[in-house]
Design a protein around this motif. Structure first.
Motif, PDB file in Angstrom:
ATOM      1  N   THR A   1       2.201   3.431  -6.580  1.00 20.00           N
ATOM      2  CA  THR A   1       2.155   4.311  -7.747  1.00 20.00           C
ATOM      3  C   THR A   1       2.585   5.707  -7.313  1.00 20.00           C
TER       4      THR A   1
ATOM      5  N   ALA B   1       2.035  12.665  -6.171  1.00 19.00           N
ATOM      6  CA  ALA B   1       0.982  11.927  -5.490  1.00 19.00           C
ATOM      7  C   ALA B   1       1.434  10.476  -5.343  1.00 19.00           C
TER       8      ALA B   1
ATOM      9  N   ASP C   1       0.673   6.559  -3.702  1.00 16.18           N
ATOM     10  CA  ASP C   1      -0.326   5.612  -3.194  1.00 16.18           C
ATOM     11  C   ASP C   1       0.352   4.249  -3.089  1.00 16.18           C
TER      12      ASP C   1
ATOM     13  N   THR D   1       0.387   0.289  -1.073  1.00 11.38           N
ATOM     14  CA  THR D   1      -0.344  -0.696  -0.287  1.00 11.38           C
ATOM     15  C   THR D   1       0.525  -1.923  -0.045  1.00 11.38           C
TER      16      THR D   1
ATOM     17  N   ASN E   1      -2.304   0.786   3.883  1.00 11.09           N
ATOM     18  CA  ASN E   1      -2.319   1.716   2.757  1.00 11.09           C
ATOM     19  C   ASN E   1      -1.846   3.098   3.188  1.00 11.09           C
TER      20      ASN E   1
ATOM     21  N   LYS F   1      -1.369   6.997   1.519  1.00  7.06           N
ATOM     22  CA  LYS F   1      -1.587   7.910   0.408  1.00  7.06           C
ATOM     23  C   LYS F   1      -1.108   9.291   0.823  1.00  7.06           C
TER      24      LYS F   1
END
Length: 223
Positions: A56, A65, A67, A69, A88, A90
């Motif tokens: 995302t 931003a 993120d 995975t 992951n 971020k």
């Protein structure tokens, strides 16, 4: 106004398959992607298996931003079985001060795998204040910083009683053990390194080194 791209589909010769949704409204971007890597061997040497991913991206274009995975229930790296991997990442893609965290967990050849790293950037200096990777009893740890010209400084320590596990993460096959440290510095624009390491032996293909001892100082890495 609002711009929307629905039912986005991405396919690249069996390397990546993804579906997604993109919107741009009131100066804010929103991206949602999910898909699969049908064969990770197309991206990493001596690897087999499939993986799934989701990502995302949200926010103003100047400070997005992110993120993402990646997961796989079972794969093979250089003949070693990788299970229950979750990776992951971020971060914030801020032009003036980007930052990110990276975490991974899983099992490689029945040994617990964990990776934990942070990245921050401010006033032109990019730092990795925390870098830790472990596979079973194998451990790599340190902290690094990079100048605006990407000149490095910092130190890494490593204690690798089973080199084959770390080598497998890079899609390579090697055996042996190694323990030591790497110190990096930059003085007057000259990058320097001091490397010290010992072990009982290293073997890769037809190459074999018995009881390696490394005590090396490099006065100019760019030379």
């Amino acid at each position: 106004g609002k711009t929307e791209l629905a039912n986005l589909k991405i396919a690249s010769s069996g390397t990546v398959q993804a579906d997604g949704h993109v919107t741009f409204e009131n100066g804010l971007l929103a991206v949602d992607l999910k898909g699969a890597l049908p064969e990770i061997g197309k991206l990493l040497a001596d690897a087999r298996g499939a993986a799934q991913f989701r990502a995302t991206i949200q926010g103003e274009p100047s400070a997005l931003a992110i993120d993402a995975t990646v997961e796989t229930a079972k794969a093979e790296l250089a003949g070693r079985t990788l299970t229950d991997l979750s990776l992951n990442a971020k971060g914030v893609a801020d032009r003036s001060a980007p930052q990110a965290t990276l975490k991974a967990s899983g099992t490689l050849d029945k040994q617990k795998l964990a990776i934990d790293a942070d990245l921050i950037s401010e006033n032109g200096i990019t730092r990795l204040p925390k870098l830790l990777a472990t596979v079973g009893r194998n451990r790599l740890e340190g902290a690094l910083a990079f100048s605006p010209s990407f000149a490095p400084s910092g130190q890494l320590t490593f204690d690798i009683p089973d080199l084959s596990l770390f080598a497998a993460l890079a899609g390579q096959r090697a055996e042996g053990d190694l323990k030591g440290a790497i110190a990096l510095s930059t003085n007057a624009g000259i990058m320097q390194a001091k490397i010290s390491a010992t072990g009982s032996g290293i073997r890769r293909d037809d190459l074999s080194i018995v009881k390696p001892v490394v005590d090396l100082t490099v006065d100019d890495l760019a030379a």
